[in-house]
Every structure is written in structure tokens, then in C-alpha cells.
Write an enzyme that holds these catalytic residues in place. Structure first.
Site, PDB file in Angstrom:
ATOM      1  N   HIS A  93      43.631  44.782  38.945  1.00  0.00           N
ATOM      2  CA  HIS A  93      44.486  44.218  39.988  1.00  0.00           C
ATOM      3  C   HIS A  93      45.904  44.268  39.405  1.00  0.00           C
ATOM      4  O   HIS A  93      46.255  43.461  38.536  1.00  0.00           O
ATOM      5  CB  HIS A  93      44.071  42.781  40.299  1.00  0.00           C
ATOM      6  CG  HIS A  93      44.905  42.156  41.371  1.00  0.00           C
ATOM      7  ND1 HIS A  93      44.658  40.880  41.836  1.00  0.00           N
ATOM      8  CD2 HIS A  93      45.966  42.605  42.081  1.00  0.00           C
ATOM      9  CE1 HIS A  93      45.551  40.575  42.773  1.00  0.00           C
ATOM     10  NE2 HIS A  93      46.348  41.603  42.927  1.00  0.00           N
ATOM     11  N   PRO A  95      35.334  39.884  44.074  1.00  0.00           N
ATOM     12  CA  PRO A  95      34.887  38.503  43.865  1.00  0.00           C
ATOM     13  C   PRO A  95      35.940  37.530  44.380  1.00  0.00           C
ATOM     14  O   PRO A  95      37.103  37.610  43.986  1.00  0.00           O
ATOM     15  CB  PRO A  95      34.735  38.405  42.346  1.00  0.00           C
ATOM     16  CG  PRO A  95      35.688  39.432  41.800  1.00  0.00           C
ATOM     17  CD  PRO A  95      35.715  40.534  42.806  1.00  0.00           C
ATOM     18  N   CYS A 132      41.476  35.978  37.091  1.00  0.00           N
ATOM     19  CA  CYS A 132      41.711  34.804  37.936  1.00  0.00           C
ATOM     20  C   CYS A 132      42.952  34.048  37.476  1.00  0.00           C
ATOM     21  O   CYS A 132      43.065  33.683  36.291  1.00  0.00           O
ATOM     22  CB  CYS A 132      40.506  33.882  37.919  1.00  0.00           C
ATOM     23  SG  CYS A 132      40.707  32.427  38.987  1.00  0.00           S
ATOM     24  N   VAL A 185      36.569  33.312  45.283  1.00  0.00           N
ATOM     25  CA  VAL A 185      36.048  31.964  45.091  1.00  0.00           C
ATOM     26  C   VAL A 185      35.574  31.375  46.419  1.00  0.00           C
ATOM     27  O   VAL A 185      36.324  31.323  47.403  1.00  0.00           O
ATOM     28  CB  VAL A 185      37.120  31.055  44.457  1.00  0.00           C
ATOM     29  CG1 VAL A 185      36.613  29.616  44.365  1.00  0.00           C
ATOM     30  CG2 VAL A 185      37.510  31.586  43.077  1.00  0.00           C
ATOM     31  N   GLN A 190      29.959  38.183  38.557  1.00  0.00           N
ATOM     32  CA  GLN A 190      31.142  37.994  37.719  1.00  0.00           C
ATOM     33  C   GLN A 190      31.041  36.656  36.991  1.00  0.00           C
ATOM     34  O   GLN A 190      30.855  35.609  37.617  1.00  0.00           O
ATOM     35  CB  GLN A 190      32.433  38.024  38.534  1.00  0.00           C
ATOM     36  CG  GLN A 190      33.655  37.976  37.623  1.00  0.00           C
ATOM     37  CD  GLN A 190      34.966  38.017  38.364  1.00  0.00           C
ATOM     38  OE1 GLN A 190      35.328  37.043  39.017  1.00  0.00           O
ATOM     39  NE2 GLN A 190      35.688  39.132  38.263  1.00  0.00           N
TER      40      GLN A 190
END
Length: 345
Positions: free
Chosen positions: A167, A10, A98, A12, A69
Site C-alpha cells: 500500500h 483485509p 495498519c 477491520v 492476516q
């Protein structure tokens, strides 16, 4: 498990339908949407309609699986938002990774990883699992200290998460990729969790994919920004930059109003930048691209100016002629085997 093996992350304003379709043409087995704001899905009709258009197109199917998401920190809001989109996807992910300033200010994303927020996170994931008709997953960064990440992973598993993506970097709003990802933490999760674990980080070329899986034992790999430059990574290919840009634009035309002009422009910039950012004409390209107002403008820039700057014949084509009928240049979808030539123009 095949669905989880090669995943487009995902990103942005970059995980639009045309880009997802493009990477799935070249080996991605699953693609995520960008982070969608749960509150906006409920209270902004234009926002909801735009993203439903993305998800309800005929191209969105089980043959091209997509995970939506969601972000937020309110259980009821996330559940209500998820119910609006659960019939148009194959899974729903909670964003716990994020690092952007907006997520810090709104207190969601990676800023829910602190132990004081674990009960809230557990409540959200549990409610998602009990409310949705599709599987629930989470994408997160490392907790601090990193060893606590396994503790959170076990809690998420107990709450009903179907898989977890790590991540393996800690959160930083200013430096998203500060240092290499700590893949030992991915391995630790894989060795201690029953649910599938997806590794995210440290992938730049094809060999990195194989090395990452060999070391971590992960069930799959998620790749983000590297795919922006080379959407053919999962196919172990590097496409001609103009060819892949034109292929992406063609998909945008096939599925109108699923990618904004700004998003399209950004993708084309990434495709050209990946191989040509050191060329003397690159700054001229960026200036010209920024002045484009339509898809036609971008296509003309690529077919004529960029090819001219590269020392190639323009790819002129009449409106009634398909890309397959071109006499000049590489054909759409053609793979450039001589990688060295791409970097010596």
C-alpha cells in the site's frame, strides 16, 4: 498466480465471511480476513471460536481462497496463533501496514517498518515461513524514506515471503489516505524482486485497475474501501444498491454467526451510501438503519422504506417465497446497466 490477480483487502470488522463470499461472486480471486490479533487467538476462547467458525464453514475452500492476516510483534505468539488456523486457509499474512492508534500503542502493524525493527520483522517472517504449512506473505506501507521500502522487500524475500503487497503510502494514524499512493514504488519493487508483488492503492473504478497494472507491472491488485461501496468492481459492474444489500443479507443468513449485526449494518450502509448519499432521504435511512435490531429489521427497511424513498414499489415477499419469485424491482444479482439512472433518483 491467478489467485493473486484480484484481491479483497483485509479491513477491520469488514472482511467477514459473507462479504468475502459476495466479492468472490463478483470477480475477486482471493480475499483476506481482517487483521487477527495473535495474542487474542491464543488467550480469548470466544475470539478464537468466532474466527474459526468463519474459516471452517463449508464455504471456505480452495474454490474461494482466503488468506488470514495476523498482527503482533512476538515471534512465538505469532507462530502459535498461525498454527491454530493454518489448516483453514490458503496463506497467512503478516500485517505491516495498519496505521490505527491501537497498532501504534501496541507497536505492531505499520509501526514495525522503522529500520530498528527490521531484525524483528525478519525474525517473524522467517519463523512463519519455517513453521507453517501454507505460504507466508506480508502487506506493508512505505518505509521512510520511501526508497528504503525496496531494501525491506528484499529482506522479506530472503526470509521466505511468498509474495508482498504494498500500500504505497506512508503511515499516519490520523490520515490513512493522505495524498495519492505512490505507484512508482510498487513498480520499483516489481522491477527488483523475484517474488510476486501486489499493488494496493488509487483504485476507485474499473479503469483504475487496468491503469494500475499497466503502470506498475504488478502481479495483482488489492482493493479495500472501494469494494465496500461496490463489491462488484472486479466484475466491472455496478449493482443496484438495494439488490446487492439483500444479496449480502441472504449470505449472512446462509452462514449465521459469521458476521455481527454491527458488521452487517456497516456493510449495508456502505452499499447504499455509494450511490445514494446525496439523496434527500439518505439521513433518514441512516437513522432507520441505526435503529435496526435484527436482520429482519434491515431487510424490511430495504424492501419497503428505501424502495419507497427511491420512488419504487416495495419488494414485499412472504417468508416462503424466494427472492427469485419477486415481481417487483430488480432481482438479486441483477446488474443495473443504466448507471446514470442510479445517480439521478
Amino acid at each position: 498466480m491467478e489467485m493473486l490477480s484480484r484481491i479483497a483487502a483485509p479491513m477491520v470488522n469488514q472482511s467477514d465471511l459473507p462479504f468475502r463470499l459476495l466479492v468472490q461472486r463478483y470477480g475477486a480471486t482471493l480475499a483476506y480476513t481482517q487483521m487477527l490479533n495473535s495474542d487474542a487467538l491464543l488467550n480469548d476462547q470466544d475470539y478464537l471460536e468466532f474466527h474459526l467458525r468463519d474459516l471452517t464453514t463449508e464455504a471456505s475452500s480452495t474454490e474461494r481462497p482466503v488468506v488470514v492476516q495476523l498482527c503482533g510483534n512476538d515471534i512465538k505468539t505469532i507462530v502459535r496463533a498461525g498454527k491454530k488456523i493454518q489448516n483453514y486457509c490458503q496463506g497467512i499474512d503478516l500485517n505491516l501496514g495498519c496505521p490505527q492508534q491501537s497498532t501504534l500503542e501496541g507497536h505492531f502493524g505499520a509501526y514495525l517498518l522503522g529500520q530498528k525493527d527490521w531484525p524483528l520483522v525478519e525474525g517473524i517472517v522467517s519463523a512463519m515461513h519455517n513453521s507453517f504449512t501454507v505460504p507466508v506473505s506480508t502487506k506493508l506501507r512505505l518505509c521512510e524514506p520511501a526508497l528504503k521500502t525496496l531494501d525491506l522487500g528484499q529482506r522479506l524475500e530472503a526470509c521466505g515471503a511468498s509474495w508482498l503487497t504494498l500500500h504505497a503510502r506512508t503511515v499516519s494514524a490520523r490520515r490513512r489516505r493522505h495524498g495519492a499512493a505512490d505507484l512508482s514504488q510498487v513498480k520499483r519493487l516489481k522491477d527488483n524482486l523475484r517474488m510476486p508483488v501486489v499493488s494496493n492503492g488509487n483504485v476507485r473504478v474499473w479503469d483504475d485497475l487496468e491503469e494500475n497494472l499497466r503502470y506498475t507491472g504488478a502481479d495483482g491488485l488489492m482493493v479495500g474501501e472501494t469494494l465496500l461501496g461496490n463489491p462488484c468492481l472486479f466484475a466491472n459492474q455496478v449493482s443496484d444498491p438495494v439488490t446487492i444489500s439483500l444479496e449480502y443479507i441472504t449470505i449472512c443468513r446462509e452462514y449465521p454467526e459469521t458476521a455481527t449485526l454491527a458488521t452487517t449494518t456497516a456493510h449495508v450502509k456502505h452499499f447504499i451510501d455509494f450511490q445514494c448519499h446525496r439523496r434527500p432521504w439518505y439521513n433518514k435511512f441512516r437513522t432507520s438503519l441505526g435503529a435496526c435490531k435484527t436482520l429482519d429489521d434491515i431487510e424490511r427497511l430495504l424492501r419497503v422504506k428505501v424502495e419507497k424513498w427511491r420512488g419504487r414499489a416495495p419488494r414485499i415477499v412472504d417468508a416462503d417465497v424466494d427472492d427469485d419469485d419477486f415481481a417487483e424491482g430488480n432481482q438479486p444479482g441483477e446488474v443495473v446497466e443504466d448507471f446514470g439512472s442510479l445517480f439521478s433518483e
